[in-house]
Motif scaffolding. Structure first.
Motif, PDB file in Angstrom:
ATOM      1  N   UNK A 168       0.834  -1.169   0.000  1.00 16.72           N
ATOM      2  CA  UNK A 168       0.000   0.000   0.000  1.00 16.72           C
ATOM      3  C   UNK A 168       0.887   1.243   0.000  1.00 16.72           C
ATOM      4  N   UNK A 169       0.382   2.288  -0.568  1.00 17.43           N
ATOM      5  CA  UNK A 169       1.126   3.530  -0.666  1.00 17.43           C
ATOM      6  C   UNK A 169       0.433   4.609   0.148  1.00 17.43           C
ATOM      7  N   UNK A 170       1.066   5.796   0.214  1.00 18.49           N
ATOM      8  CA  UNK A 170       0.439   6.912   0.905  1.00 18.49           C
ATOM      9  C   UNK A 170      -0.866   7.319   0.236  1.00 18.49           C
ATOM     10  N   UNK A 171      -1.035   6.989  -1.043  1.00 16.96           N
ATOM     11  CA  UNK A 171      -2.285   7.309  -1.738  1.00 16.96           C
ATOM     12  C   UNK A 171      -3.448   6.507  -1.146  1.00 16.96           C
ATOM     13  N   UNK A 172      -3.155   5.382  -0.511  1.00 20.60           N
ATOM     14  CA  UNK A 172      -4.169   4.534   0.113  1.00 20.60           C
ATOM     15  C   UNK A 172      -4.465   4.941   1.554  1.00 20.60           C
ATOM     16  N   UNK A 173      -3.754   5.923   2.081  1.00 14.43           N
ATOM     17  CA  UNK A 173      -3.820   6.246   3.498  1.00 14.43           C
ATOM     18  C   UNK A 173      -4.460   7.600   3.761  1.00 14.43           C
ATOM     19  N   UNK A 174      -5.028   7.713   4.943  1.00 13.83           N
ATOM     20  CA  UNK A 174      -5.474   8.990   5.477  1.00 13.83           C
ATOM     21  C   UNK A 174      -4.343   9.455   6.378  1.00 13.83           C
ATOM     22  N   UNK A 175      -3.758  10.624   6.077  1.00 20.62           N
ATOM     23  CA  UNK A 175      -2.610  11.114   6.836  1.00 20.62           C
ATOM     24  C   UNK A 175      -2.978  12.449   7.466  1.00 20.62           C
ATOM     25  N   UNK A 176      -2.777  12.534   8.778  1.00 18.88           N
ATOM     26  CA  UNK A 176      -3.046  13.756   9.529  1.00 18.88           C
ATOM     27  C   UNK A 176      -1.778  14.148  10.270  1.00 18.88           C
ATOM     28  N   UNK A 177      -1.471  15.453  10.311  1.00 20.41           N
ATOM     29  CA  UNK A 177      -0.296  15.926  11.045  1.00 20.41           C
ATOM     30  C   UNK A 177      -0.705  17.067  11.957  1.00 20.41           C
ATOM     31  N   UNK A 178      -0.159  17.040  13.173  1.00 21.55           N
ATOM     32  CA  UNK A 178      -0.466  18.054  14.172  1.00 21.55           C
ATOM     33  C   UNK A 178       0.821  18.486  14.847  1.00 21.55           C
ATOM     34  N   UNK A 179       0.954  19.775  15.109  1.00 19.39           N
ATOM     35  CA  UNK A 179       2.029  20.291  15.944  1.00 19.39           C
ATOM     36  C   UNK A 179       1.416  20.575  17.305  1.00 19.39           C
ATOM     37  N   UNK A 180       1.933  19.885  18.322  1.00 16.30           N
ATOM     38  CA  UNK A 180       1.381  19.977  19.671  1.00 16.30           C
ATOM     39  C   UNK A 180       2.340  20.715  20.589  1.00 16.30           C
ATOM     40  N   UNK A 181       1.792  21.421  21.581  1.00 15.98           N
ATOM     41  CA  UNK A 181       2.620  22.146  22.550  1.00 15.98           C
ATOM     42  C   UNK A 181       3.257  21.216  23.577  1.00 15.98           C
ATOM     43  N   UNK A 182       2.749  20.022  23.723  1.00 15.42           N
ATOM     44  CA  UNK A 182       3.247  19.071  24.725  1.00 15.42           C
ATOM     45  C   UNK A 182       4.581  18.466  24.294  1.00 15.42           C
ATOM     46  N   UNK A 183       5.437  18.151  25.264  1.00 11.23           N
ATOM     47  CA  UNK A 183       6.715  17.504  24.925  1.00 11.23           C
ATOM     48  C   UNK A 183       6.495  16.076  24.426  1.00 11.23           C
ATOM     49  N   UNK A 184       7.438  15.542  23.643  1.00  7.69           N
ATOM     50  CA  UNK A 184       7.294  14.193  23.092  1.00  7.69           C
ATOM     51  C   UNK A 184       7.001  13.107  24.129  1.00  7.69           C
ATOM     52  N   UNK A 185       7.611  13.175  25.295  1.00  5.91           N
ATOM     53  CA  UNK A 185       7.385  12.133  26.309  1.00  5.91           C
ATOM     54  C   UNK A 185       5.916  12.102  26.744  1.00  5.91           C
ATOM     55  N   UNK A 186       5.296  13.255  26.859  1.00  5.47           N
ATOM     56  CA  UNK A 186       3.883  13.319  27.262  1.00  5.47           C
ATOM     57  C   UNK A 186       2.981  12.775  26.154  1.00  5.47           C
ATOM     58  N   UNK A 187       3.277  13.125  24.914  1.00  6.37           N
ATOM     59  CA  UNK A 187       2.496  12.632  23.777  1.00  6.37           C
ATOM     60  C   UNK A 187       2.664  11.117  23.668  1.00  6.37           C
ATOM     61  N   UNK A 188       3.892  10.632  23.861  1.00  3.81           N
ATOM     62  CA  UNK A 188       4.135   9.191  23.794  1.00  3.81           C
ATOM     63  C   UNK A 188       3.274   8.446  24.810  1.00  3.81           C
ATOM     64  N   UNK A 189       3.207   8.961  26.031  1.00  2.00           N
ATOM     65  CA  UNK A 189       2.367   8.319  27.054  1.00  2.00           C
ATOM     66  C   UNK A 189       0.908   8.287  26.601  1.00  2.00           C
ATOM     67  N   UNK A 190       0.432   9.370  26.011  1.00  2.14           N
ATOM     68  CA  UNK A 190      -0.976   9.459  25.598  1.00  2.14           C
ATOM     69  C   UNK A 190      -1.321   8.479  24.480  1.00  2.14           C
ATOM     70  N   UNK A 191      -0.364   8.152  23.629  1.00  2.00           N
ATOM     71  CA  UNK A 191      -0.661   7.238  22.515  1.00  2.00           C
ATOM     72  C   UNK A 191      -0.297   5.793  22.813  1.00  2.00           C
ATOM     73  N   UNK A 192       0.498   5.551  23.864  1.00  2.31           N
ATOM     74  CA  UNK A 192       0.986   4.193  24.087  1.00  2.31           C
ATOM     75  C   UNK A 192       0.483   3.526  25.364  1.00  2.31           C
ATOM     76  N   UNK A 193       0.111   4.283  26.370  1.00  2.00           N
ATOM     77  CA  UNK A 193      -0.378   3.683  27.613  1.00  2.00           C
ATOM     78  C   UNK A 193      -1.886   3.496  27.543  1.00  2.00           C
ATOM     79  N   UNK A 194      -2.365   2.252  27.649  1.00  2.00           N
ATOM     80  CA  UNK A 194      -3.801   1.992  27.491  1.00  2.00           C
ATOM     81  C   UNK A 194      -4.700   2.865  28.369  1.00  2.00           C
ATOM     82  N   UNK A 195      -4.330   3.100  29.617  1.00  2.00           N
ATOM     83  CA  UNK A 195      -5.181   3.894  30.508  1.00  2.00           C
ATOM     84  C   UNK A 195      -5.368   5.324  29.997  1.00  2.00           C
ATOM     85  N   UNK A 196      -4.369   5.881  29.348  1.00  2.00           N
ATOM     86  CA  UNK A 196      -4.474   7.232  28.778  1.00  2.00           C
ATOM     87  C   UNK A 196      -5.061   7.191  27.377  1.00  2.00           C
ATOM     88  N   UNK A 197      -4.614   6.245  26.574  1.00  2.00           N
ATOM     89  CA  UNK A 197      -5.089   6.128  25.194  1.00  2.00           C
ATOM     90  C   UNK A 197      -6.588   5.859  25.132  1.00  2.00           C
TER      91      UNK A 197
END
Length: 104
Positions: free
Chosen positions: A1-30
């Protein structure tokens, strides 16, 4: 599959990477914004700690269409995070080569 097959969204967030990582990877937060019921597996099927996690999703109703959603994070120069979400459809049996997609 290529990017033409995908929905791609990009966001610039004020939060540091470690905080964003927790939000997307820890089930209780996600689960606050991406319920486990939407995921085929609550654990990521591919994980690069601190950088990327990919989950499998499946619709709750027939034809139970599957897809993959990948979250990429990268630090920005101002201490924030660039979050890139790539949602790709997965082929289903007997789909006659048609690609179906579920919005993220």
């Amino acid at each position: 599959m290529t990017d033409a097959d995908a929905l791609i969204l990009e966001y610039d967030l004020d939060a540091p990477p470690a905080k964003v990582w927790r939000a997307i990877s820890l089930p209780a937060l996600r689960d606050r914004w991406l319920p486990a019921a939407a995921l085929l597996d609550s654990e990521g099927v591919a994980v690069t700690p601190g950088q990327e996690v990919r989950y499998r999703m499946r619709d709750a109703a027939p034809p139970f269409i599957e897809s993959h959603v990948t979250f990429h994070i990268a630090p920005t120069e101002d201490g924030g995070t660039r979050l890139r979400i790539v949602h790709r459809p997965a082929r289903i049996a007997n789909d006659n080569g048609h690609t179906l997609m579920r919005a993220a």
